[in-house]
Design an enzyme around this catalytic site. Structure first.
Site, PDB file in Angstrom:
ATOM      1  N   LEU A 612       0.845  -1.214   0.000  1.00 22.86           N
ATOM      2  CA  LEU A 612       0.000   0.000   0.000  1.00 22.86           C
ATOM      3  C   LEU A 612       0.874   1.256   0.000  1.00 22.86           C
ATOM      4  O   LEU A 612       1.867   1.317   0.723  1.00 22.86           O
ATOM      5  CB  LEU A 612      -0.902   0.020   1.242  1.00 22.86           C
ATOM      6  CG  LEU A 612      -1.910  -1.115   1.374  1.00 22.86           C
ATOM      7  CD1 LEU A 612      -2.675  -0.978   2.688  1.00 22.86           C
ATOM      8  CD2 LEU A 612      -2.889  -1.096   0.205  1.00 22.86           C
ATOM      9  N   LYS A 681       5.830   0.117  13.099  1.00 18.05           N
ATOM     10  CA  LYS A 681       5.239   0.739  11.896  1.00 18.05           C
ATOM     11  C   LYS A 681       4.772   2.171  12.178  1.00 18.05           C
ATOM     12  O   LYS A 681       5.025   3.076  11.390  1.00 18.05           O
ATOM     13  CB  LYS A 681       4.074  -0.112  11.391  1.00 18.05           C
ATOM     14  CG  LYS A 681       4.543  -1.439  10.798  1.00 18.05           C
ATOM     15  CD  LYS A 681       3.367  -2.304  10.382  1.00 18.05           C
ATOM     16  CE  LYS A 681       3.873  -3.643   9.885  1.00 18.05           C
ATOM     17  NZ  LYS A 681       2.801  -4.596   9.630  1.00 18.05           N
TER      18      LYS A 681
END
Ligand code: ADP
Ligand code: ASP
Ligand code: MG
Length: 814
Positions: A612, A681
């Protein structure tokens, strides 16, 4: 009337000589003067024999045998009967004579320039005789004339200067009375006023042809060689080089002066005033158009016409504060070089006048050092200037074009391209004519430098991307598969030529500078050498290819610790490994800075949300002036899978076990369930948003029990999930009672980041997040209420590989 010159390779074999005969026949009745070189390799062999004799090495005799054999072979294949016998007699007589000259050189162990010129002239004398016989046998009325009777020079025997006044008269007089349709002349050779043999310098047959063409006002001078014209760069170095359709005299002269060997630099000179067109044609492919050298340059808008280079260059630098503002220093320097007959190839002097930098041939370096240090002995003694600095093993590369002067940004593009590819520039020169920009670089960088310049200045060129991949597990194998599949498409549509040059796993590594065959990479890797991180980097450096990219598809900290070394080598880094970007802030910052400093990308899009475009979008928002207010995201495909499948009648343990077995979690599921992976992340997103934070700064609200956290092994952990089943059932029950879904959410707001399990109410964009999907919502100054949302599969080999692929393509388009 035409003058045609056939070079060494064109006359390298009987087959090629037959092609020449056809070319000459096809010109019909037109008067032709044919200038020929020595047969291929012969000039070099003659020089070798002379050198050997001068140091008393008897091997010169076998070199003469080789020369004899080259000529005999051609005679036997090309000629019959009388012509054959005449030619054999001529060759044997000349070579016997040559042998005795060499014997006497060996006797006195001394080779004078005069003897060298005499020896080396044999090549053209023999080839012109044999070719004349072949033309006559093919019913072409041909005569041969010894050029030594036409061209007169000074006594610089091996690189003689032509006396045009005498030569032009001789040439005009001879051809006035010469009735023959075809006259064959040996190129390269001439004679002094005292009738001693001289030669015009290596490659000098082109010059012979030009002298004749100019003296006789020929309609055209055709240079027949082994390539289809003058190319945009040396075709043996740049595979994408293209023949130039039309080029001006001055451009051709610049290119040849800077190493385009296809034409000997002085050739254009006599032609220029007469404006005689020169055509460069390919003897092996006479139908090819070739290059027209004329008064004007024509064609494409590209201001850069060609790129060339000179090898074996030495840079000498005279430096010292004593030079500033004092006239006469450069005069003395250049006079010293002139006295020693040292040719200067490039000069630069900064306006501070603190130093002068000059490029000369390597072979003159030692002589220059002695002569200049002597000439400036006094100033050196007084400390006003430093002893001459000498740097060998360099090359000059030059871009050339008449139209460069009316374009801005060309030198910027040239040096930018070289810089991006880690080609260090030692000196720069641009003449006031702005027709040529030259740079002195290390010899080892020439191939890379010229190829990257060619890619950057000639638009329809393919951009070559050279990948070095570490880690060939699931994702790596998928990436290779995708590259193999897309290779042709990228070439056809984006002019990108992706090649995998190096591959490594933890055991083996393999390299192929022509590109590893993607159909058999597994086998090649299996047979590769022992893997090592340092060894892999060394190969990347040694191969020294343009647009090199290091791709890390491991989860290994040692591999991540190598990035800075790659970036410092101007090798781009693409990583799916999160360790480097989520380790301590200093390390992350250093990599970002190196990427900027060396102007080389460091990309890690797949660190968050696999394929993504999350980091890319965030960067685009920020660089365009937006500011991140809040980020909310579900970033763990594994946890999403687990909580999507954790229903009332299942046990949490079973679901985690299933997730592990199906490969949705790491082999050690604690890495996912502890929330550390998600914390890494959001840390990366926070850093990319401009925050200076570390992993410890992130609040991690674990949903695990104390018991779970205490587990010392994976088995213990699974057992503790069973034991504490009620804790997980309670979490689920509470969510169900509140009409909510459980999602593991990462958040960043007000400079603080946290991760933890949340009950998500119906209607929230996270509520219906399925399978392994990820979702990110960016609330920014421009998206204050309705966030920008990115959603889709956030894990899996296929999508991760495609994310890596996208980063790689981004580098190609950079
Ligand atoms: P000949 O023997 O015909 O005189 P040369 O070997 O002297 O041929 O010159 C032709 C060679 O020049 C080509 O084979 C090529 O390798 C080299 N060359 C270097 N630069 C260029 C260029 N820009 N265009 C064409 N050829 C070039
Ligand atoms: N035979 C000479 C050389 O090899 C001249 C020429 O070919 O142009 O340098
Ligand atoms: Mg040549």
């Amino acid at each position: 009337m035409k003058v045609l010159k056939f070079g060494g390779t064109s006359v390298g074999s009987s087959e090629n000589i037959k092609k020449i005969i056809n070319i000459i026949s096809s010109n019909g009745e037109e008067k032709q003067i044919i200038v020929v070189s020595a047969f291929a390799k012969v000039t070099n062999l003659l020089l070798e024999a002379a050198q050997l004799a001068s140091i008393k090495k008897t091997a010169y005799a076998s070199v003469v045998d080789e020369i004899t054999s080259i000529h005999h072979q051609i005679i036997y294949k090309l000629l019959t009967d009388k012509a054959k016998n005449d030619a054999l007699r001529f060759v044997n007589e000349k070579l016997t004579n040559l042998k005795s000259v060499l014997d006497s050189i060996s006797l006195i162990s001394e080779l004078s320039p005069k003897s060298e010129a005499n020896i080396v002239s044999h090549g053209e004398l023999l080839s012109s005789f044999i070719i004349t016989k072949a033309l006559q046998e093919n019913a072409i009325e041909a005569t041969r004339k010894d050029t030594r009777e036409l061209i007169t020079t000074n006594t610089n025997y091996t690189n003689a200067s032509v006396n045009f006044e005498i030569s032009n008269k001789n040439i005009q007089k001879y051809f006035k009375s010469n009735e023959a349709n075809v006259t064959v002349l040996p190129g390269f050779i001439a004679s002094s006023e005292h009738k001693d043999t001289t030669v015009l310098g290596r490659g000098g047959s082109d010059y012979t042809a030009a002298i004749i063409a100019a003296a006789l006002n020929a309609d055209v001078l055709e240079i027949w060689t082994d390539v289809s014209g003058m190319f945009t760069a040396n075709p043996s170095i740049v595979s994408q080089a293209m023949p130039i359709e039309q080029i001006s005299y001055v451009e051709a002269m610049e290119l040849s002066h800077f190493g385009a060997k296809v034409i000997y630099p002085p050739t254009i000179h006599p032609i220029l005033k007469k404006e005689i067109p020169i055509k460069i044609k390919n003897t092996l492919k006479p139908e090819d158009q070739g290059t027209l050298i004329g008064k004007t340059s024509k064609g494409k808008k590209n201001p850069v016409k060609g790129i060339s280079h000179i090898d074996n260059v030495t840079l000498i630098t005279l430096e010292g504060s004593g030079m500033v503002g004092i006239p006469g220093f450069s005069k003395r320097l250049f006079e010293t070089l002139a006295v020693e007959k040292i040719n200067v190839k490039l000069i630069t002097q900064a306006s501070s006048e603190h130093s002068i930098c000059i490029a000369i041939d390597d072979c003159n370096a030692d002589l220059a050092k002695i002569a200049i240090d002597n000439a400036f002995e006094f100033e050196i003694l007084k400390g006003r200037i430093k002893p001459l600095e000498v740097e060998k093993n360099l090359s000059i590369i030059a871009i050339v074009g008449d139209k460069m002067k009316s374009h801005q940004g060309i030198s910027g593009k040239m040096f930018g391209t070289l810089g991006k590819n880690n080609v260090n520039i030692r000196a720069i020169a641009q003449g006031a004519s702005e027709r040529n920009i030259s740079a002195v670089i290390a010899a080892k960088d020439v191939k890379k430098g010229i190829n990257s310049l060619h890619e950057s200045f000639f638009k329809n060129n393919n951009k070559q991307l050279n990948l070095f991949i570490t880690g060939v597990g699931n994702v790596g194998a998928k990436l290779i598969e995708q590259i193999a599949q897309q290779h042709q498409f990228l070439l056809d549509n984006l002019n990108i030529n992706i090649r995998i040059i190096g591959l490594s796993n933890s055991k083996k590594m393999v390299f192929d500078d022509e590109g590893i065959h993607l159909s058999s990479w597994k086998k090649q890797l299996k047979n590769g050498e022992k893997a090592s991180l340092g060894g892999f980097l060394d190969q990347v450096k040694k191969l020294n290819l343009r647009n090199s990219v290091f791709v890390d598809i491991t989860a290994n900290a040692d591999v991540a610790s190598m990035y800075s070394k790659y970036l410092k080598n101007s090798t781009a880094v693409v990583a799916c490994n999160k360790i480097a970007s989520s380790a301590n802030y200093k390390n992350y910052k250093e990599l970002k800075e190196l990427s900027r400093e060396y102007n080389v990308p460091y990309l890690f899009e797949t660190n968050v949300g696999a394929g993504l475009p999350i980091i890319d979008t965030l960067n685009n928002l920020i660089t365009s002036g937006d500011q991140v207010v809040k980020i909310q995201a579900v970033l763990s495909g594994s946890l999403n899978f687990i909580f999507n499948n954790f229903k009332e009648n299942t046990s949490f343990y079973t679901i985690v076990k299933q997730a592990q077995e199906e490969g949705y979690t790491e082999p050690d599921p604690r890495i996912d369930l502890s929330g550390v992976d998600v914390a890494r992340k959001i840390l990366i997103l926070a850093r990319e948003s401009g925050l200076k934070i570390n992993l410890e700064d992130i609040e991690n609200n674990s949903f695990l029990t104390k018991n779970n956290n205490k587990a010392e092994s994976v088995d213990d952990f699974f057992n503790s999930l069973k034991t504490d089943a009620n804790h997980f059932n309670d979490l689920l029950k509470s969510a169900n009672n509140n009409n909510c879904q459980l999602k593991y959410v990462a958040e960043l707001s007000n400079g603080k980041a946290k991760v933890g399990l949340k009950e998500i109410p119906l209607g929230h964009p996270f509520y219906n997040l399925e399978g392994k999907d990820n979702i990110v919502m960016f609330y920014t100054k421009r998206y204050p209420e309705q966030p920008m949302i990115i959603k889709g599969a956030g894990a899996g080999a296929d999508v991760t590989a495609s994310g890596l692929f996208a980063d790689i393509i981004k580098i190609a388009n950079n």
